[in-house]
Motif scaffolding. Sequence first.
Motif, PDB file in Angstrom:
ATOM      1  N   PHE A 178       0.839  -1.204   0.000  1.00  0.00           N
ATOM      2  CA  PHE A 178       0.000   0.000   0.000  1.00  0.00           C
ATOM      3  C   PHE A 178       0.875   1.255   0.000  1.00  0.00           C
ATOM      4  CE2 PHE A 178      -1.980   3.473   2.283  1.00  0.00           C
ATOM      5  CZ  PHE A 178      -3.236   3.571   1.701  1.00  0.00           C
ATOM      6  N   ARG A 179       1.917   1.265   0.799  1.00  0.00           N
ATOM      7  CA  ARG A 179       2.737   2.463   0.957  1.00  0.00           C
ATOM      8  C   ARG A 179       3.541   2.811  -0.292  1.00  0.00           C
ATOM      9  NH1 ARG A 179       5.113   1.405   7.058  1.00  0.00           N
ATOM     10  NH2 ARG A 179       3.197   1.931   8.187  1.00  0.00           N
ATOM     11  N   THR A 180       3.828   1.819  -1.130  1.00  0.00           N
ATOM     12  CA  THR A 180       4.551   2.146  -2.359  1.00  0.00           C
ATOM     13  C   THR A 180       3.744   3.112  -3.220  1.00  0.00           C
ATOM     14  OG1 THR A 180       3.677   0.212  -3.554  1.00  0.00           O
ATOM     15  CG2 THR A 180       5.773  -0.065  -2.395  1.00  0.00           C
ATOM     16  N   PHE A 181       2.449   2.934  -3.266  1.00  0.00           N
ATOM     17  CA  PHE A 181       1.602   3.830  -4.057  1.00  0.00           C
ATOM     18  C   PHE A 181       1.488   5.200  -3.394  1.00  0.00           C
ATOM     19  CE2 PHE A 181       0.300  -0.475  -5.143  1.00  0.00           C
ATOM     20  CZ  PHE A 181       0.396  -0.434  -6.526  1.00  0.00           C
ATOM     21  N   ALA A 182       1.386   5.201  -2.069  1.00  0.00           N
ATOM     22  CA  ALA A 182       1.314   6.476  -1.352  1.00  0.00           C
ATOM     23  C   ALA A 182       2.591   7.278  -1.562  1.00  0.00           C
ATOM     24  CB  ALA A 182       1.071   6.223   0.136  1.00  0.00           C
ATOM     25  N   ARG A 183       3.753   6.597  -1.521  1.00  0.00           N
ATOM     26  CA  ARG A 183       5.026   7.286  -1.721  1.00  0.00           C
ATOM     27  C   ARG A 183       5.139   7.854  -3.147  1.00  0.00           C
ATOM     28  NH1 ARG A 183       9.947   5.825   0.727  1.00  0.00           N
ATOM     29  NH2 ARG A 183      10.927   6.828  -1.077  1.00  0.00           N
ATOM     30  N   GLU A 184       4.581   7.146  -4.118  1.00  0.00           N
ATOM     31  CA  GLU A 184       4.633   7.613  -5.505  1.00  0.00           C
ATOM     32  C   GLU A 184       3.608   8.692  -5.801  1.00  0.00           C
ATOM     33  OE1 GLU A 184       5.925   5.040  -9.029  1.00  0.00           O
ATOM     34  OE2 GLU A 184       4.762   3.661  -7.788  1.00  0.00           O
ATOM     35  N   GLY A 185       2.726   8.934  -4.832  1.00  0.00           N
ATOM     36  CA  GLY A 185       1.668   9.914  -5.067  1.00  0.00           C
ATOM     37  C   GLY A 185       0.546   9.386  -5.924  1.00  0.00           C
ATOM     38  N   LYS A 186       0.421   8.073  -5.999  1.00  0.00           N
ATOM     39  CA  LYS A 186      -0.624   7.440  -6.798  1.00  0.00           C
ATOM     40  C   LYS A 186      -1.753   6.938  -5.904  1.00  0.00           C
ATOM     41  CE  LYS A 186       2.520   5.809 -10.438  1.00  0.00           C
ATOM     42  NZ  LYS A 186       3.032   4.606 -11.160  1.00  0.00           N
ATOM     43  N   THR A 187      -2.936   6.844  -6.458  1.00  0.00           N
ATOM     44  CA  THR A 187      -4.057   6.270  -5.726  1.00  0.00           C
ATOM     45  C   THR A 187      -3.861   4.761  -5.637  1.00  0.00           C
ATOM     46  OG1 THR A 187      -5.564   7.979  -6.508  1.00  0.00           O
ATOM     47  CG2 THR A 187      -6.557   5.954  -5.661  1.00  0.00           C
ATOM     48  N   PRO A 188      -3.817   4.203  -4.440  1.00  0.00           N
ATOM     49  CA  PRO A 188      -3.608   2.753  -4.316  1.00  0.00           C
ATOM     50  C   PRO A 188      -4.768   1.980  -4.948  1.00  0.00           C
ATOM     51  CG  PRO A 188      -3.262   3.871  -2.214  1.00  0.00           C
ATOM     52  CD  PRO A 188      -3.903   4.861  -3.126  1.00  0.00           C
ATOM     53  N   PRO A 189      -4.479   0.921  -5.679  1.00  0.00           N
ATOM     54  CA  PRO A 189      -5.560   0.093  -6.230  1.00  0.00           C
ATOM     55  C   PRO A 189      -6.305  -0.626  -5.111  1.00  0.00           C
ATOM     56  CG  PRO A 189      -3.445  -0.964  -6.565  1.00  0.00           C
ATOM     57  CD  PRO A 189      -3.154   0.394  -6.014  1.00  0.00           C
ATOM     58  N   ASP A 190      -7.480  -1.133  -5.442  1.00  0.00           N
ATOM     59  CA  ASP A 190      -8.297  -1.823  -4.440  1.00  0.00           C
ATOM     60  C   ASP A 190      -7.531  -2.964  -3.779  1.00  0.00           C
ATOM     61  OD1 ASP A 190     -10.388  -0.119  -4.952  1.00  0.00           O
ATOM     62  OD2 ASP A 190     -11.484  -1.518  -6.245  1.00  0.00           O
ATOM     63  N   MET A 191      -6.732  -3.667  -4.567  1.00  0.00           N
ATOM     64  CA  MET A 191      -5.979  -4.792  -4.015  1.00  0.00           C
ATOM     65  C   MET A 191      -5.050  -4.327  -2.894  1.00  0.00           C
ATOM     66  SD  MET A 191      -3.593  -7.603  -6.008  1.00  0.00           S
ATOM     67  CE  MET A 191      -2.452  -6.364  -6.649  1.00  0.00           C
ATOM     68  N   ALA A 192      -4.423  -3.154  -3.065  1.00  0.00           N
ATOM     69  CA  ALA A 192      -3.523  -2.635  -2.036  1.00  0.00           C
ATOM     70  C   ALA A 192      -4.289  -2.211  -0.802  1.00  0.00           C
ATOM     71  CB  ALA A 192      -2.723  -1.461  -2.594  1.00  0.00           C
ATOM     72  N   VAL A 193      -5.467  -1.612  -0.996  1.00  0.00           N
ATOM     73  CA  VAL A 193      -6.290  -1.193   0.136  1.00  0.00           C
ATOM     74  C   VAL A 193      -6.776  -2.413   0.917  1.00  0.00           C
ATOM     75  CG1 VAL A 193      -8.393   0.020   0.844  1.00  0.00           C
ATOM     76  CG2 VAL A 193      -6.998   0.918  -1.035  1.00  0.00           C
ATOM     77  N   HIS A 194      -7.222  -3.431   0.195  1.00  0.00           N
ATOM     78  CA  HIS A 194      -7.669  -4.656   0.876  1.00  0.00           C
ATOM     79  C   HIS A 194      -6.512  -5.293   1.637  1.00  0.00           C
ATOM     80  CE1 HIS A 194     -11.396  -4.110  -1.005  1.00  0.00           C
ATOM     81  NE2 HIS A 194     -11.157  -4.706  -2.153  1.00  0.00           N
ATOM     82  N   GLY A 195      -5.319  -5.215   1.083  1.00  0.00           N
ATOM     83  CA  GLY A 195      -4.153  -5.749   1.786  1.00  0.00           C
ATOM     84  C   GLY A 195      -3.882  -4.996   3.076  1.00  0.00           C
ATOM     85  N   LEU A 196      -4.018  -3.666   3.044  1.00  0.00           N
ATOM     86  CA  LEU A 196      -3.818  -2.864   4.248  1.00  0.00           C
ATOM     87  C   LEU A 196      -4.878  -3.197   5.292  1.00  0.00           C
ATOM     88  CD1 LEU A 196      -2.025  -0.590   5.427  1.00  0.00           C
ATOM     89  CD2 LEU A 196      -3.735   1.037   4.599  1.00  0.00           C
ATOM     90  N   GLU A 197      -6.103  -3.370   4.855  1.00  0.00           N
ATOM     91  CA  GLU A 197      -7.184  -3.747   5.777  1.00  0.00           C
ATOM     92  C   GLU A 197      -6.905  -5.108   6.406  1.00  0.00           C
ATOM     93  OE1 GLU A 197     -10.859  -1.425   3.471  1.00  0.00           O
ATOM     94  OE2 GLU A 197     -10.439  -3.540   3.069  1.00  0.00           O
ATOM     95  N   ARG A 198      -6.414  -6.027   5.603  1.00  0.00           N
ATOM     96  CA  ARG A 198      -6.077  -7.356   6.119  1.00  0.00           C
ATOM     97  C   ARG A 198      -4.927  -7.270   7.119  1.00  0.00           C
ATOM     98  NH1 ARG A 198      -7.383 -12.030   8.168  1.00  0.00           N
ATOM     99  NH2 ARG A 198      -5.841 -13.675   7.795  1.00  0.00           N
ATOM    100  N   ALA A 199      -3.955  -6.416   6.836  1.00  0.00           N
ATOM    101  CA  ALA A 199      -2.823  -6.248   7.754  1.00  0.00           C
ATOM    102  C   ALA A 199      -3.294  -5.759   9.111  1.00  0.00           C
ATOM    103  CB  ALA A 199      -1.807  -5.277   7.156  1.00  0.00           C
TER     104      ALA A 199
END
Length: 510
Positions: free
Chosen positions: A417-438
Amino acid sequence: MLQCALRYLLLGLIACCIPTIASAEWREASSPNFLVYGDQSESQIRDFTDMLERYRSAMRFIYKLPEEATSPSNRLTVFVVRDEGQVRKLLGNGSRFVSGFYQSRAGGSVAFVPRVGDNSRSDRVSDGERILLHEYAHHFMFSVFSGSPPLWMAEGFAEFYASAKFEKGGAVGLGLPADHRAAELVLAQEVPLDMLLSTRKYRENASKRYDAFYGRSWLLFHYLTFSDNRPGQMADYLRRIDAGQGEEAAAANAFGDLAVLDKELGSYMKQRRMTYLRLGPERIQSAEINIRTLSKGKAAILPVVMRSRRGVNEEQAKIVVEEARKIAASYPEEAFVQTALAEAEYDAGDNDAAIAAADRALARDPQAINAAIQKIYAQFSMADDDGKDGQWPKVRQAIAAANAIENDNPIPLMYFFRTFAREGKTPPDMAVHGLERALVLAPYDTALRLNLGQHQIKQGELEAAQMTLRPLLNHPHDSELAEFARKLLDGKGELAPDYEVKNAEADVSP
């Protein structure tokens, strides 16, 4: 010359903080929910780990929680050190009365306790064992409760469950009288009930002398748990806290006249007999425990591992990595040693060396998850925010490799998830679901909770953000953290895209 002398003096003092290990045989006990290191006999470390598994099973039974598999890296790691002096050296500042401490973070929760005793003499736990049970109760509470309990309740809960006994036939007793707090309740500095029930008042007015806070917290929790006079009041109190009433208002509304409650507590303390919870062996789940003696390399590097897991500042990192390099040079073929070196190199700011050590560890043990994690940390730290250096694909490749080793490790999920945040990109749903799972895997991790809460706010999911950040709003240990969570919800705060809490605050047991 004077500056140089002072520097060497400082480094010498820091080096003293690295625990030493005698020539005894160190063993590792591995069970479904714990990883224990100690220089004790096989029977002692087995009995100790079995006690922890039975303890966890008993608490899960009480709270009607289904048994769920714990991912290997999300187990609680326990380091059993020589004595309380070693514990205090590891903790550092503010450790005068500390006998053990616990730090919670995703994929790396640890506890440090003094050497435990011989369980053959009694079914009641020893002082060292009780310290660990206290710390694990914190771990358990943070894992299962959605809110952030007031300080007295967090400590009362831990003291209540730490006063335990483990019968030879397999039964477990919880909530026994806290005999170790008896003298404190009678002789230590008094903590008035209104101050006990307000974290703010206690923080502002607590005596510098050792006081009766822990004993009074246990007494109140025990009384509200078993008292026929106040059924349901503790649950009502927690609901009010979660609803945002504030500690003082919630106490007044749930308990009524505090002077009456205080008088009842005084009478309760003088009782000659007290109720406790006894769970028969049929209600306790057993667990398989594997014991192995550490190799010479692992035993040699263990002080470095302990210091790294405790957390280091910039100066300490320089000392720890020097020690790690010396040991790793003698044991180049041991994945555990090279992994410890990778962590020390990362802490010291040498990302290239950290990646090289992690690669050596993975070459010898492709399942070395902590080596894969250190590689993520180092590569993430090296990447440019704008992505022009082409590092982000390498970071995500390292994340995917770690996830393949251990699918339910929260760290690859959160860093994806943080790789997208660092790049200034909107995280895809898969990354958000991964953060929720974490966050499901590690609900006690502050950085995880803040990252998810901020994302939900940015997406306009304010109700979800309230639920995510609520455990921080009444945080009893960190008022600045609570204020920052409120600012996020009010739209007045902003979290750095690579925010993390590597050196988590320690919960301590006096």
